[in-house]
Enzyme design. Structure first.
Site, short mmCIF file in Angstrom:
data_model
loop_
_atom_site.label_atom_id
_atom_site.label_comp_id
_atom_site.label_asym_id
_atom_site.label_seq_id
_atom_site.Cartn_x
_atom_site.Cartn_y
_atom_site.Cartn_z
N LYS A 89 38.48 131.89 65.31
CA LYS A 89 37.54 133.00 65.27
C LYS A 89 36.85 133.16 66.63
O LYS A 89 36.88 132.24 67.44
CB LYS A 89 36.50 132.76 64.16
CG LYS A 89 35.67 131.48 64.30
CD LYS A 89 34.81 131.24 63.07
CE LYS A 89 33.91 130.05 63.25
NZ LYS A 89 33.11 129.74 62.05
N HIS A 90 36.26 134.33 66.92
CA HIS A 90 36.06 135.55 66.12
C HIS A 90 36.86 136.66 66.79
O HIS A 90 36.41 137.21 67.79
CB HIS A 90 34.60 135.94 66.07
CG HIS A 90 33.67 134.85 65.60
ND1 HIS A 90 33.22 133.83 66.43
CD2 HIS A 90 33.10 134.62 64.39
CE1 HIS A 90 32.40 133.05 65.74
NE2 HIS A 90 32.31 133.49 64.50
N ASP A 121 34.77 138.11 59.01
CA ASP A 121 33.51 137.41 59.17
C ASP A 121 32.62 137.84 58.00
O ASP A 121 32.94 138.78 57.26
CB ASP A 121 32.87 137.76 60.51
CG ASP A 121 31.90 136.69 61.02
OD1 ASP A 121 31.54 135.81 60.22
OD2 ASP A 121 31.50 136.76 62.19
N ARG A 154 25.89 122.53 57.61
CA ARG A 154 25.35 123.12 56.38
C ARG A 154 24.62 122.11 55.49
O ARG A 154 23.87 122.52 54.61
CB ARG A 154 26.49 123.74 55.57
CG ARG A 154 27.32 124.79 56.30
CD ARG A 154 26.53 126.04 56.58
NE ARG A 154 27.36 127.09 57.16
CZ ARG A 154 26.89 128.05 57.94
NH1 ARG A 154 25.60 128.10 58.24
NH2 ARG A 154 27.70 128.97 58.44
N HIS A 175 24.95 139.25 63.62
CA HIS A 175 24.19 139.14 62.38
C HIS A 175 23.17 140.27 62.29
O HIS A 175 22.77 140.68 61.20
CB HIS A 175 23.45 137.80 62.30
CG HIS A 175 24.35 136.62 62.16
ND1 HIS A 175 24.88 135.96 63.23
CD2 HIS A 175 24.83 135.99 61.06
CE1 HIS A 175 25.65 134.96 62.81
NE2 HIS A 175 25.63 134.96 61.50
N ASP A 210 31.87 126.57 56.75
CA ASP A 210 31.82 126.52 58.22
C ASP A 210 31.40 125.12 58.60
O ASP A 210 30.27 124.71 58.33
CB ASP A 210 30.74 127.49 58.74
CG ASP A 210 31.18 128.94 58.74
OD1 ASP A 210 32.13 129.25 59.47
OD2 ASP A 210 30.57 129.74 58.02
N ARG A 230 28.75 127.24 70.81
CA ARG A 230 29.83 127.09 69.82
C ARG A 230 31.21 127.27 70.46
O ARG A 230 32.22 127.07 69.78
CB ARG A 230 29.64 128.11 68.71
CG ARG A 230 28.34 127.96 67.96
CD ARG A 230 28.03 129.18 67.11
NE ARG A 230 29.02 129.41 66.08
CZ ARG A 230 29.12 130.54 65.38
NH1 ARG A 230 28.30 131.55 65.63
NH2 ARG A 230 30.05 130.66 64.45
#
Length: 534
Positions: free
Chosen positions: A201-202, A286, A110, A214, A102, A171
């Site tokens: 996405k999503h 996902d 990351r 999440h 990602d 985002r």
């Protein structure tokens, strides 16, 4: 390209069904894993013919640490470690792996000490200037390929139409479907120019939710016609133009399927995305470790099998590779397995066919690009424009809420106007005394967090103090963060705000130039705030 970059040839050979199913699995790998964990992953890749791996920072990062209870240990050499692990994992695999990450705003999402580019909401503030967004995609693609990554799970094409959204927000490119489409397309073109695969996405749209998938399963109770009018619009248009993959989010859409979340819904994956919308490429889930779905399937491998049965091709962040492979082998037809395997194989062939030497951006070009975006995105929200002229003529207090961030903006105001910066957290009493003498306040805000959870991390007392100052004084706010913060500040119709969006040095320097009057604001707020609604 770096000397760690490898060129692979991919030739299709006769594979067993077990090998084919293994190619559909994408377990998570972590840059800061122990040697024991790395060796365990090498064995998993080798023994189960894993087709792809998706990199995350560590097992304490947001990918697995949903409640934020584990401390993330930073590693200044993460990028070197990433390249080392890619080499090791590729050697462990008989068939070249697709290496995935990602990187919506760059590898910095990351990996420490790598270029970071603006969030999508910042790019959403640009009026036109899609070439700047293309360059962002291009830079990110270059960085991915140089590290040995072929597939970037970006961009987000969700329409940001719910200010309470805890996970999409910044985002997304914004709330206007046409602009989301245009900006997403520019980002994709940038990735494509470097040979980097994309994933929109999503699906079918995570924007209008107030639940973090999440942690729980968001519900979007809309009809198909309503979804087609808004949420599905950018997906359909981009599919028509051609994309590499579509990521399906973990969402409940009871009017489309009242029995299954989108992750395991054949009505949504096969019926809607594949048949009605005509998408022929790879459909990826996902992360399957997310609590929206993982808690509903306690039997190991059952979630993977159910998602595959519904029409999924790639099972991202599968935590039960061996069990998932076996259940798919036990329940799926050879024809169904071949369908997904062929799609994944075509994607691999495309990625490795484009695995060639490409020009790299010159040193410092990421900074130049960020400055150009800052110049075009900075946004004025002036309720009383004439009052902003008083600051330089009458003097002002240079107040900041830094939250540990380096405040270049306030320092530049001191250098230019001789006004000492005062930090709310450290000098509240001094500020309360000085504010009696002047009613003009330049307030620079650096939110502790970019997500809305717990008031963006702001201390309640600090927010109350800021509200009082805004109410009692002629205050000009420069916000270096998520514009949704403004809904917490109790702004008045006459309040004056400049949204800078990012706290990068380049954005702070542009903000200082704006205050001095050297540049004008050209951006437009890409979302609707409660504060400014009629």
């Amino acid at each position: 390209m770096t000397d760690t970059h490898q060129t692979y040839t991919l030739s299709k050979k006769e594979s067993t069904l077990r090998q084919k199913v293994g190619q559909l699995f994408m377990p998570a790998v972590f840059i800061n894993d122990t040697e024991e964990e790395v060796q365990k992953m090498e064995r998993l890749i080798k023994e189960h013919h894993v087709g792809s791996i998706c990199f995350f920072h560590s097992r304490a990062s947001a990918a697995t640490n949903f409640e934020g209870k584990k401390k993330v240990v930073h590693n200044a050499k993460s990028h070197d470690r990433l390249k080392e692990l890619i080499t090791r994992y590729q050697k462990a695999s008989e068939i070249p792996l697709l290496v995935v990450i990602d990187a919506e705003w760059g590898l910095a999402m990351r990996i420490e000490n790598t270029p970071q580019f603006p969030y999508a909401i910042t790019l959403g503030a640009l009026n036109g200037d899609e070439n700047l967004i293309l360059q962002v995609g291009q830079h990110i693609g270059w960085d991915c390929r140089a590290a040995g990554i072929q597939w970037n799970l970006a961009p987000v094409v969700d329409i940001n139409n719910n200010p309470e959204n805890p996970v999409i927000g910044y985002r997304s490119f914004g709330e206007n479907k046409e602009k989301v489409l245009t900006k997403s397309e520019a980002f994709i073109r940038g990735l494509e120019s470097t040979g980097t695969l994309n994933s929109i996405k999503h699906f079918p749209g995570h924007g209008d939710t107030a639940t973090d998938s999440h942690l729980g399963l968001p519900v979007i109770d809309k009809s198909l016609s309503e979804l087609k009018e808004n949420e599905l619009f950018p997906f359909q248009e981009l599919i028509n133009k051609g994309v590499d993959s579509v990521m399906v989010g973990h969402l409940s859409l009871p009017q489309l399927d009242d029995q299954n979340p989108s992750t395991t819904s054949s009505k949504i994956i096969t019926g809607l995305l594949r048949k009605q919308m005509g998408f022929e490429g790879v459909i990826i889930s996902d992360a399957l470790n997310m609590h929206a779905v993982s808690k509903k399937y306690p039997k190991k491998g059952k979630l993977e099998q159910a998602a595959f049965e519904a029409g999924m091709d790639v099972l991202c962040f599968s935590e039960n590779v061996a069990e998932g492979i076996q259940l798919i082998l036990d329940t799926a037809t050879e024809e169904r397995i071949d369908e997904s395997f062929d799609r994944v194989w075509r994607l691999k062939k495309k990625a490795f066919a484009m695995d060639k030497e490409m020009a790299k951006p010159s040193d410092g070009s990421a900074s130049i690009l960020n400055r150009n975006i800052a110049l075009k995105s900075i946004t004025e929200l002036y309720g009383n424009p004439s009052s902003t002229q008083k600051f330089k003529a009458e003097g002002f207090l240079n107040i900041s809420c830094n939250n540990g961030k380096e405040n270049i903006f306030s320092q530049k105001l001191e250098d230019e106007f001789g006004v000492e910066p005062l930090d709310i957290a450290l000098q509240t009493d001094i500020i309360n005394e000085k504010i009696k003498a002047t009613k003009n306040v330049v307030l620079s805000l650096f939110p502790p967090a970019v997500k809305p959870k717990d008031q963006f991390g702001f201390d309640t007392n600090v927010l109350e103090t800021v509200k009082k100052w805004i109410n009692d004084n002629n205050t000009l706010i420069y916000l270096f963060g998520n514009p949704y913060v403004l809904d917490l500040l109790g702004l008045k119709p006459t309040s004056n705000v400049v949204v800078v969006y990012q706290d990068f040095p380049e954005f702070q320097e542009v903000a200082a130039e704006h205050f001095k009057g050297a540049i004008s604001a050209k951006g437009t707020l890409p979302i609707q705030l409660k504060t400014f609604q009629a």
